[in-house]
Scaffold this active site. Structure first.
Site, mmCIF file in Angstrom:
data_model
loop_
_atom_site.group_PDB
_atom_site.id
_atom_site.type_symbol
_atom_site.label_atom_id
_atom_site.label_comp_id
_atom_site.label_asym_id
_atom_site.label_seq_id
_atom_site.Cartn_x
_atom_site.Cartn_y
_atom_site.Cartn_z
ATOM 1 C CG MET A 183 -1.464 1.337 1.661
ATOM 2 S SD MET A 183 -2.105 1.357 3.372
ATOM 3 C CE MET A 183 -3.698 0.611 3.186
ATOM 4 C CG ASP A 190 0.390 8.117 -2.590
ATOM 5 O OD1 ASP A 190 1.404 7.657 -2.075
ATOM 6 O OD2 ASP A 190 0.419 8.822 -3.616
ATOM 7 C CD GLN A 197 -1.694 4.985 -6.158
ATOM 8 O OE1 GLN A 197 -0.745 4.851 -6.914
ATOM 9 N NE2 GLN A 197 -2.951 5.014 -6.588
ATOM 10 C CG PHE A 251 0.357 6.665 -10.656
ATOM 11 C CD1 PHE A 251 0.460 5.301 -10.863
ATOM 12 C CD2 PHE A 251 1.528 7.432 -10.744
ATOM 13 C CE1 PHE A 251 1.687 4.696 -11.156
ATOM 14 C CE2 PHE A 251 2.759 6.838 -11.035
ATOM 15 C CZ PHE A 251 2.840 5.484 -11.242
HETATM 16 C C1 FRU Z 1 3.229 9.532 -4.178
HETATM 17 C C2 FRU Z 1 3.121 8.950 -5.564
HETATM 18 C C3 FRU Z 1 2.121 9.720 -6.383
HETATM 19 C C4 FRU Z 1 1.672 8.731 -7.405
HETATM 20 C C5 FRU Z 1 1.687 7.448 -6.621
HETATM 21 C C6 FRU Z 1 2.078 6.231 -7.398
HETATM 22 O O1 FRU Z 1 3.659 8.649 -3.215
HETATM 23 O O2 FRU Z 1 4.388 8.915 -6.182
HETATM 24 O O3 FRU Z 1 2.614 10.925 -6.932
HETATM 25 O O4 FRU Z 1 0.405 9.034 -7.925
HETATM 26 O O5 FRU Z 1 2.603 7.629 -5.553
HETATM 27 O O6 FRU Z 1 1.904 5.071 -6.653
#
Ligand code: FRU
Length: 459
Positions: free
Chosen positions: A37, A39, A55, A98
């Site tokens: 995991m 963001d 994420q 993302f």
């Molecule tokens: C921040 C980031 C975001 C991106 C995501 C990818 O931690 O780099 O900018 O959308 O993680 O997993």
């Protein structure tokens, strides 16, 4: 239509979550269902529940093709997983879904807006990675705004502002804030809101240079406080600070709760320290405790969401404990607790040199939070938490205190500590994957300290 890639992810997570026991997870911090995991995404309130997406790479405890995991909660402490929401299964997101955000549309639909990554570069030659992490919200007049992380051609961070009447069709408005070479490079995960008469811009700059006691995290979290003109969408900066001074904190996202509170959550890891776990660790990635935000005297304050009181079990209180050297206190041990310590010199004419609380402790291990009044430094140190790697294990924060008097509120949830200093004036967050059997707590003073302890076990 649900794609095969998403179906596979859902099947996989449902099966594999069974292989991770309750004891191997935090209790009231959301962690990944399985795998990896990062963001928090799509933090929203929909049909009577908070929704939090994240994420997610279910297939490994390291970052990979990004999916969106999904969980819901009524109190932001008890979470229930729902099936993964997004998988990299379309032309426009085949290299990853993302970060992004969510709002509820007037017709009752839950709208997710995210960064789809696909192999092609943009026509103007700018990197596909430098426009991401849309965070949208609805204004009182019903229209929508959205901030997006971006950088200029020479790699300097900025936040772009977009506007929409319906949440679907968006127009570029302006550059809301520019780094101008001050705070790191690319700015990720922006968020923008009004709070206590101020405007607050949060963002996570990559590659920050430390400045005095601020911004020591490499990839850090920046808070800009200023004023905002609604008519012209103009933000004027006044102050800057880090959001968290600990080791593991990045990529904040906030929600305006139905009762008007502004609540922040963040990834309780950091890119510089998240890749050193052994393959034996079946998962990596948790969220911080949700935190209530306020602005006081030009600073962002954070306190644990008040719902945590519903988890309070037995109370243990020790008042006016005066000690030097090392002590343990009856009823003070464990790896899940909400504990407030008020520290002061036993004798005003004789200032102590150092105070420390050590936890997740046994004969081999300990993690500590210490305070040195002569230096005004609070330090979190997890050197002895079981890591066999020579990476960063400590971080320091310059704090305010009145003649050696300071308040430290520690929230522990098995594998993490969040330290709220002086009712949320500063926060230091760190994970520690110490063997849960190490649950001792002791207090140390170099000099003579008087301390009050109020501790709740968390159910
Ligand atoms: C921040 C980031 C975001 C991106 C995501 C990818 O931690 O780099 O900018 O959308 O993680 O997993």
């Amino acid at each position: 239509m649900i794609s095969q890639i998403l179906r596979d992810a859902r099947k996989y997570e449902e099966e594999m979550e069974q292989t991770i026991t309750k004891e191997q997870r935090p209790d009231f911090h959301l962690c990944t269902r399985v795998g990896w995991m990062n963001d928090p995404n799509g933090f929203s309130y929909y049909k009577g529940e908070y929704h939090l997406f994240y994420q997610y790479h279910p297939y490994d405890s390291h970052w990979g093709p990004m999916h969106w995991g999904h969980a819901v909660s009524k109190d932001l402490l008890h979470w229930r997983y729902l099936p993964a929401a997004l998988a990299p299964d379309s032309g426009y997101d085949r290299d990853g879904c993302f970060s992004g955000s969510a709002v509820v549309l007037p017709d009752g639909r839950h709208l997710l807006l995210y960064t789809g990554v696909s192999g092609e570069t943009q026509p103007d030659g700018s990197s596909k990675f430098d426009f991401r992490d849309p965070k949208m919200w609805q204004k009182p007049d019903g229209s929508y705004r959205c901030v997006v992380g971006n950088c200029t051609e020479d790699g300097d961070g900025q936040v772009l502002l977009f506007a929409s009447e319906n949440g679907i069709d968006w127009n570029f408005e302006k550059v809301l804030a520019k780094n101008q070479g001050r705070f790191g490079k690319m700015w990720e995960c922006p968020d923008f809101f009004l709070l206590d008469g101020k405007a607050v811009l949060l963002t996570s700059p990559m590659d920050m240079l430390p400045y005095e006691f601020e911004y020591h995290n490499g990839n850090g979290t920046l808070c800009l406080i200023g004023s905002y003109d609604e008519k012209t969408d103009t933000f004027v900066e006044e102050k800057d600070q880090a959001v968290d001074y600990g080791i593991d904190f990045y990529a904040t996202q906030t929600i305006l709760a139905p009762d008007g509170r502004r609540i922040l959550i963040a990834w309780m890891q950091n890119w510089d320290t998240c890749n050193l776990h052994t393959p034996a660790q079946p998962w990596l990635g948790q969220m911080t405790l949700p935190r209530e935000l306020s602005v006081k005297n030009g600073r962002l304050y954070q306190t644990p969401i008040r719902e945590i009181e519903t988890l309070h079990g037995e109370e243990v209180r020790h008042e006016n404990v005066t000690f030097t050297d090392v002590i343990r206190l009856k009823g003070v041990e464990g790896r899940k607790m909400d504990m407030e310590l008020t520290i002061r010199p036993a004798d005003m004419a004789n200032m102590y040199h150092k105070f420390a609380v050590r936890f997740a402790q046994d004969d081999t291990y300990q993690t500590s939070v210490s305070f040195r009044p002569h230096e005004s430094i609070v330090k979190v140190d997890r050197k002895f938490s079981g890591s066999r790697r020579a990476i960063i294990h400590q971080r320091r924060c310059l704090v305010n205190h009145q003649d050696g008097e300071i308040k430290l509120r520690l929230v522990l949830d098995r594998f993490s500590v969040e330290v709220f200093v002086n009712d949320g004036e500063y926060v230091l967050t760190a994970t520690m994957y110490t063997d849960p059997a190490a649950d001792g707590i002791s207090f140390y003073a170099d000099g003579e300290v008087t301390m009050d302890v109020v501790k709740y076990e968390l159910k």
